[in-house]
Design an enzyme around this catalytic site. Structure first.
Site, PDB file in Angstrom:
ATOM      1  N   GLU A 169      23.962  52.804  35.711  1.00  0.00           N
ATOM      2  CA  GLU A 169      25.410  52.644  35.479  1.00  0.00           C
ATOM      3  C   GLU A 169      25.688  51.609  34.394  1.00  0.00           C
ATOM      4  OE1 GLU A 169      27.699  54.407  36.405  1.00  0.00           O
ATOM      5  OE2 GLU A 169      26.999  55.482  38.165  1.00  0.00           O
TER       6      GLU A 169
ATOM      7  N   TRP B  56      15.799  60.642  35.794  1.00  0.00           N
ATOM      8  CA  TRP B  56      16.337  59.615  36.694  1.00  0.00           C
ATOM      9  C   TRP B  56      17.619  60.093  37.375  1.00  0.00           C
ATOM     10  CZ3 TRP B  56      12.838  56.148  37.481  1.00  0.00           C
ATOM     11  CH2 TRP B  56      12.023  55.712  36.440  1.00  0.00           C
TER      12      TRP B  56
ATOM     13  N   LEU C  90      31.711  57.300  34.947  1.00  0.00           N
ATOM     14  CA  LEU C  90      30.904  56.085  35.166  1.00  0.00           C
ATOM     15  C   LEU C  90      31.789  54.910  35.568  1.00  0.00           C
ATOM     16  CD1 LEU C  90      28.243  56.155  32.290  1.00  0.00           C
ATOM     17  CD2 LEU C  90      28.136  57.155  34.558  1.00  0.00           C
TER      18      LEU C  90
HETATM   19  P1  TGC Z   1      32.010  54.387  22.445  1.00  0.00           P
HETATM   20  O1  TGC Z   1      32.384  54.680  21.037  1.00  0.00           O
HETATM   21  O2  TGC Z   1      32.103  53.008  22.936  1.00  0.00           O
HETATM   22  O3  TGC Z   1      32.863  55.330  23.421  1.00  0.00           O
HETATM   23  C1  TGC Z   1      32.933  56.720  23.243  1.00  0.00           C
HETATM   24  C2  TGC Z   1      34.249  57.166  23.850  1.00  0.00           C
HETATM   25  O4  TGC Z   1      34.260  56.863  25.250  1.00  0.00           O
HETATM   26  C3  TGC Z   1      35.354  55.962  25.571  1.00  0.00           C
HETATM   27  N1  TGC Z   1      34.833  55.014  26.572  1.00  0.00           N
HETATM   28  C4  TGC Z   1      35.166  55.069  27.869  1.00  0.00           C
HETATM   29  N2  TGC Z   1      36.018  55.866  28.534  1.00  0.00           N
HETATM   30  C5  TGC Z   1      36.129  55.676  29.868  1.00  0.00           C
HETATM   31  N3  TGC Z   1      35.439  54.738  30.540  1.00  0.00           N
HETATM   32  C6  TGC Z   1      34.570  53.916  29.910  1.00  0.00           C
HETATM   33  N4  TGC Z   1      33.880  52.992  30.590  1.00  0.00           N
HETATM   34  C7  TGC Z   1      34.406  54.059  28.503  1.00  0.00           C
HETATM   35  N5  TGC Z   1      33.646  53.435  27.566  1.00  0.00           N
HETATM   36  C8  TGC Z   1      33.919  54.031  26.393  1.00  0.00           C
HETATM   37  C9  TGC Z   1      35.694  55.309  24.254  1.00  0.00           C
HETATM   38  O5  TGC Z   1      37.030  54.861  24.243  1.00  0.00           O
HETATM   39  C10 TGC Z   1      35.468  56.450  23.272  1.00  0.00           C
HETATM   40  O6  TGC Z   1      36.568  57.346  23.394  1.00  0.00           O
HETATM   41  P2  TGC Z   1      37.067  58.218  22.138  1.00  0.00           P
HETATM   42  O7  TGC Z   1      38.229  58.979  22.691  1.00  0.00           O
HETATM   43  O8  TGC Z   1      37.398  57.209  21.102  1.00  0.00           O
HETATM   44  O9  TGC Z   1      35.918  59.077  21.743  1.00  0.00           O
HETATM   45  O10 TGC Z   1      30.543  55.025  22.658  1.00  0.00           O
HETATM   46  P3  TGC Z   1      29.116  54.480  22.268  1.00  0.00           P
HETATM   47  O11 TGC Z   1      28.288  55.671  21.889  1.00  0.00           O
HETATM   48  O12 TGC Z   1      29.211  53.325  21.311  1.00  0.00           O
HETATM   49  O13 TGC Z   1      28.535  53.963  23.659  1.00  0.00           O
HETATM   50  C11 TGC Z   1      29.111  52.929  24.337  1.00  0.00           C
HETATM   51  C12 TGC Z   1      28.271  52.544  25.571  1.00  0.00           C
HETATM   52  C13 TGC Z   1      26.918  51.997  25.165  1.00  0.00           C
HETATM   53  C14 TGC Z   1      29.034  51.443  26.277  1.00  0.00           C
HETATM   54  C15 TGC Z   1      28.076  53.722  26.500  1.00  0.00           C
HETATM   55  O14 TGC Z   1      27.349  54.707  25.938  1.00  0.00           O
HETATM   56  C16 TGC Z   1      27.463  53.328  27.832  1.00  0.00           C
HETATM   57  O15 TGC Z   1      28.204  52.968  28.737  1.00  0.00           O
HETATM   58  N6  TGC Z   1      26.110  53.394  28.003  1.00  0.00           N
HETATM   59  C17 TGC Z   1      25.486  53.219  29.309  1.00  0.00           C
HETATM   60  C18 TGC Z   1      25.144  54.569  29.889  1.00  0.00           C
HETATM   61  C19 TGC Z   1      25.244  54.595  31.390  1.00  0.00           C
HETATM   62  O16 TGC Z   1      25.878  53.784  32.021  1.00  0.00           O
HETATM   63  N7  TGC Z   1      24.615  55.597  32.011  1.00  0.00           N
HETATM   64  C20 TGC Z   1      24.749  55.798  33.403  1.00  0.00           C
HETATM   65  C21 TGC Z   1      24.234  57.149  33.815  1.00  0.00           C
HETATM   66  S1  TGC Z   1      24.670  57.639  35.464  1.00  0.00           S
HETATM   67  C22 TGC Z   1      23.864  56.613  36.471  1.00  0.00           C
HETATM   68  O17 TGC Z   1      23.238  55.694  36.079  1.00  0.00           O
HETATM   69  C23 TGC Z   1      24.002  56.887  37.930  1.00  0.00           C
HETATM   70  S2  TGC Z   1      23.109  55.790  38.866  1.00  0.00           S
HETATM   71  C24 TGC Z   1      23.411  56.222  40.445  1.00  0.00           C
HETATM   72  C25 TGC Z   1      24.538  55.443  41.083  1.00  0.00           C
HETATM   73  O18 TGC Z   1      25.641  55.335  40.531  1.00  0.00           O
HETATM   74  O19 TGC Z   1      24.360  54.935  42.174  1.00  0.00           O
HETATM   75  P1  FAD Z   2      17.043  51.956  27.849  1.00  0.00           P
HETATM   76  O1  FAD Z   2      18.322  52.477  27.354  1.00  0.00           O
HETATM   77  O2  FAD Z   2      15.781  52.433  27.198  1.00  0.00           O
HETATM   78  O3  FAD Z   2      17.084  50.367  27.791  1.00  0.00           O
HETATM   79  C1  FAD Z   2      15.896  49.560  27.828  1.00  0.00           C
HETATM   80  C2  FAD Z   2      16.296  48.110  27.578  1.00  0.00           C
HETATM   81  O4  FAD Z   2      16.923  48.012  26.305  1.00  0.00           O
HETATM   82  C3  FAD Z   2      17.320  47.598  28.593  1.00  0.00           C
HETATM   83  O5  FAD Z   2      17.079  46.240  28.877  1.00  0.00           O
HETATM   84  C4  FAD Z   2      18.634  47.722  27.842  1.00  0.00           C
HETATM   85  O6  FAD Z   2      19.615  46.839  28.298  1.00  0.00           O
HETATM   86  C5  FAD Z   2      18.182  47.377  26.433  1.00  0.00           C
HETATM   87  N1  FAD Z   2      19.102  47.890  25.412  1.00  0.00           N
HETATM   88  C6  FAD Z   2      19.546  49.165  25.259  1.00  0.00           C
HETATM   89  N2  FAD Z   2      20.395  49.244  24.228  1.00  0.00           N
HETATM   90  C7  FAD Z   2      20.491  47.987  23.707  1.00  0.00           C
HETATM   91  C8  FAD Z   2      21.216  47.410  22.622  1.00  0.00           C
HETATM   92  N3  FAD Z   2      22.036  48.155  21.884  1.00  0.00           N
HETATM   93  N4  FAD Z   2      21.053  46.088  22.395  1.00  0.00           N
HETATM   94  C9  FAD Z   2      20.250  45.326  23.154  1.00  0.00           C
HETATM   95  N5  FAD Z   2      19.536  45.816  24.198  1.00  0.00           N
HETATM   96  C10 FAD Z   2      19.654  47.122  24.473  1.00  0.00           C
HETATM   97  N6  FAD Z   2      21.257  58.507  35.171  1.00  0.00           N
HETATM   98  C11 FAD Z   2      22.040  59.601  35.341  1.00  0.00           C
HETATM   99  O7  FAD Z   2      22.525  60.201  34.388  1.00  0.00           O
HETATM  100  N7  FAD Z   2      22.316  60.067  36.600  1.00  0.00           N
HETATM  101  C12 FAD Z   2      21.814  59.479  37.713  1.00  0.00           C
HETATM  102  O8  FAD Z   2      22.092  59.939  38.832  1.00  0.00           O
HETATM  103  C13 FAD Z   2      20.962  58.338  37.555  1.00  0.00           C
HETATM  104  N8  FAD Z   2      20.389  57.761  38.633  1.00  0.00           N
HETATM  105  C14 FAD Z   2      19.483  56.743  38.454  1.00  0.00           C
HETATM  106  C15 FAD Z   2      18.784  56.250  39.549  1.00  0.00           C
HETATM  107  C16 FAD Z   2      17.836  55.248  39.385  1.00  0.00           C
HETATM  108  C17 FAD Z   2      17.041  54.766  40.558  1.00  0.00           C
HETATM  109  C18 FAD Z   2      17.615  54.688  38.092  1.00  0.00           C
HETATM  110  C19 FAD Z   2      16.617  53.574  37.905  1.00  0.00           C
HETATM  111  C20 FAD Z   2      18.296  55.173  37.002  1.00  0.00           C
HETATM  112  C21 FAD Z   2      19.231  56.215  37.165  1.00  0.00           C
HETATM  113  N9  FAD Z   2      19.892  56.784  36.065  1.00  0.00           N
HETATM  114  C22 FAD Z   2      20.705  57.881  36.231  1.00  0.00           C
HETATM  115  C23 FAD Z   2      19.547  56.347  34.719  1.00  0.00           C
HETATM  116  C24 FAD Z   2      20.205  55.057  34.289  1.00  0.00           C
HETATM  117  O9  FAD Z   2      21.566  55.234  34.046  1.00  0.00           O
HETATM  118  C25 FAD Z   2      19.469  54.541  33.052  1.00  0.00           C
HETATM  119  O10 FAD Z   2      18.186  54.115  33.467  1.00  0.00           O
HETATM  120  C26 FAD Z   2      20.221  53.427  32.354  1.00  0.00           C
HETATM  121  O11 FAD Z   2      21.401  53.904  31.758  1.00  0.00           O
HETATM  122  C27 FAD Z   2      19.357  52.736  31.289  1.00  0.00           C
HETATM  123  O12 FAD Z   2      18.714  53.652  30.464  1.00  0.00           O
HETATM  124  P2  FAD Z   2      17.119  53.540  30.212  1.00  0.00           P
HETATM  125  O13 FAD Z   2      16.439  53.397  31.519  1.00  0.00           O
HETATM  126  O14 FAD Z   2      16.736  54.684  29.335  1.00  0.00           O
HETATM  127  O15 FAD Z   2      16.925  52.190  29.433  1.00  0.00           O
END
Ligand code: TGC
Ligand code: FAD
Length: 391
Positions: free
Chosen positions: A370, A165, A246
């Site tokens: 995100e 993704w 992020l």
């Molecule tokens: P956790 O223990 O909560 O945190 C680990 C370390 O990270 C620090 N931290 C942050 N720092 C900066 N900004 C934030 N928003 C932060 N959130 C947490 C935290 O203080 C800690 O630091 P340290 O020094 O103590 O180690 O970690 P966890 O494993 O329990 O995970 C927390 C969780 C679930 C919130 C995190 O993993 C998360 O945000 N998951 C979602 C993943 C996500 O958003 N993926 C996005 C991929 S990129 C994408 O989707 C691009 S889409 C394209 C577009 O943008 O248009």
């Molecule tokens: P999952 O993590 O498998 O989640 C599935 C469901 O379970 C969701 O409803 C979620 O909320 C729920 N869930 C997860 N954990 C919990 C919990 N602890 N308790 C209760 N419910 C929970 N990623 C990148 O790194 N770079 C990119 O450039 C990027 N671009 C993207 C572009 C598109 C069009 C899309 C669709 C996704 C992109 N992503 C990218 C990935 C995106 O960040 C992930 O899809 C997102 O973080 C969710 O992960 P997942 O799809 O594996 O869902």
């Protein structure tokens, strides 16, 4: 008659410079992007490489970063720009978010001076494209569990794993890849700059999407990708490093998603004023007006929250939890608005002749990427209770 923005006197909360930047981005987006967007969406294409130099010329790539050819604008200005781009399509804002808030920010925050000099000016000008590889097939919401590994072999690094993704993945010149490394016997996540021509790196565009069709999304494979010692981002250490990027991209989405909502509202109000049902315009019925009023209210509240968070960020005072609150609110309300607007358009609403269902479908991705809505609820729940409900 007033627009939803006029209803809340949003302009009165902006400086002259902020209005000027917003209007310039709106003009660019409406002239260069809007005329083509429905076709790109229908075809499932996005000419990222052709558009990048144009976006660079307007200063939209790495817009909030200082130096290295970046525009050095405020957070609020960046948010307003995201809003105008996403009013055209979430795919356009996504391309700009990934380039500026994710790939360039990773280099800007964690890169060496040589890495910054090599990549940032080219990326700001749109001559080089970046992507950000965090998500894996089995690790989306929980990136800390990632399986991609970077191992030392002499002075080199060797990367193995896969990412899924990934926006801009198959058109990028450089991929920011997050991988687990061994550091003094401990597992530590670090970022690597992988030029996409490196042997062992491959990217495959993902098709059959029903959302964000005007955006390039790819799977990345890293098969014994050998990199020199200086490919690592030296200041990156731990999951906090990618999460720090992020936070920047999520901030842009707070404003961006409301742009999509605003575009839905504008086209729906225009439609409702001209479409006649039971012998009078749809806009004259109380049920329609109740829907429009409620949607306008959510838009206005979201916009005020976005501006508040922008002001906090400009004072370097915004917290990750506040960004989560904004991302959750804007995406959740924007998708509700888009779906409700669709009902007002009736059958016409399901076509690409109107932007509404395109926005609604895009917002499915924006709600998920995100950090999903649920992830942001859990971030807020943890902050409010001190209890971690992720695990
Ligand atoms: P956790 O223990 O909560 O945190 C680990 C370390 O990270 C620090 N931290 C942050 N720092 C900066 N900004 C934030 N928003 C932060 N959130 C947490 C935290 O203080 C800690 O630091 P340290 O020094 O103590 O180690 O970690 P966890 O494993 O329990 O995970 C927390 C969780 C679930 C919130 C995190 O993993 C998360 O945000 N998951 C979602 C993943 C996500 O958003 N993926 C996005 C991929 S990129 C994408 O989707 C691009 S889409 C394209 C577009 O943008 O248009
Ligand atoms: P999952 O993590 O498998 O989640 C599935 C469901 O379970 C969701 O409803 C979620 O909320 C729920 N869930 C997860 N954990 C919990 C919990 N602890 N308790 C209760 N419910 C929970 N990623 C990148 O790194 N770079 C990119 O450039 C990027 N671009 C993207 C572009 C598109 C069009 C899309 C669709 C996704 C992109 N992503 C990218 C990935 C995106 O960040 C992930 O899809 C997102 O973080 C969710 O992960 P997942 O799809 O594996 O869902």
């Amino acid at each position: 008659m007033v627009t939803v923005e006029e209803l809340f006197a949003i302009d009165s909360l902006l400086s002259d410079d902020e209005r000027e930047i917003r209007d310039a981005v709106a003009t660019f987006a409406n002239q260069r992007l809007r005329p083509h967007i429905a076709d790109w969406f229908e075809e499932g294409t996005f000419p990222a490489r052709e558009l990048a130099p144009q976006l660079g010329e307007v200063g939209l790539l790495g817009m909030h970063l200082e130096g290295y050819g970046c525009a050095g604008m405020s957070a609020t200005m960046y948010g307003l720009a995201c809003q105008e781009l996403e009013a055209v399509d979430s795919g356009v804002r996504s391309m700009v978010s990934v380039q500026g808030s994710l790939a360039m920010t990773a280099i800007h925050k964690y890169g060496s001076e040589e890495q910054k000099q090599q990549w940032l000016p080219e990326m700001a000008a749109g001559r080089a494209l970046g992507c950000f590889g965090l998500t894996e097939p089995d690790f989306g919401s929980n990136p800390g569990g990632m399986r991609t590994r970077a191992k030392r072999d002499g002075a080199d690094w060797v990367l193995n794993g896969s990412k899924m993704w990934i926006t801009n993945g198959s058109v990028a010149d450089v991929a920011v890849i997050w991988a687990q490394t061994e550091d003094e016997g401990k597992q530590v996540i670090r970022g690597f700059l992988v030029p996409t021509g490196t042997p062992g790196f491959s990217a495959r565009e993902m098709h059959r999407k029903l959302s964000l069709r005007a955006s390039v999304t790819a799977e990345l494979d890293l098969d014994d990708v050998r990199l020199p010692a200086d490919a690592v981002l030296p200041e990156s250490r731990g999951l906090a490093s990618p999460l720090g990027c992020l936070s920047e991209a999520r901030f842009g989405i707070i404003f961006g998603a409301l742009g999509a909502a605003r575009d839905c509202l504008a086209s729906t109000i225009e439609y409702a004023r001209t479409r006649e049902v039971f012998d009078k315009p749809l806009a004259g019925y109380q049920l329609t007006q109740a829907k429009l009023a409620d949607m306008a209210l959510e838009f206005g509240k979201g916009q005020l929250l976005a501006l508040h968070l922008g002001r906090l960020k400009d004072r370097h005072a915004v917290t990750p939890e506040q960004v989560s609150a904004g991302k959750l609110n804007s995406t959740r309300e924007a998708i509700k608005i888009a779906r409700e607007c669709r009902t007002i358009l009736g059958a016409n609403g399901i076509t690409l002749d109107y932007p509404v269902l395109r926005h609604a479908n895009n917002l499915e991705s924006v709600l998920t990427y995100e950090g999903t809505a649920e992830v942001h609820q859990l971030v807020l729940g943890r902050a409010l209770t001190d209890a971690n409900a992720f695990r």
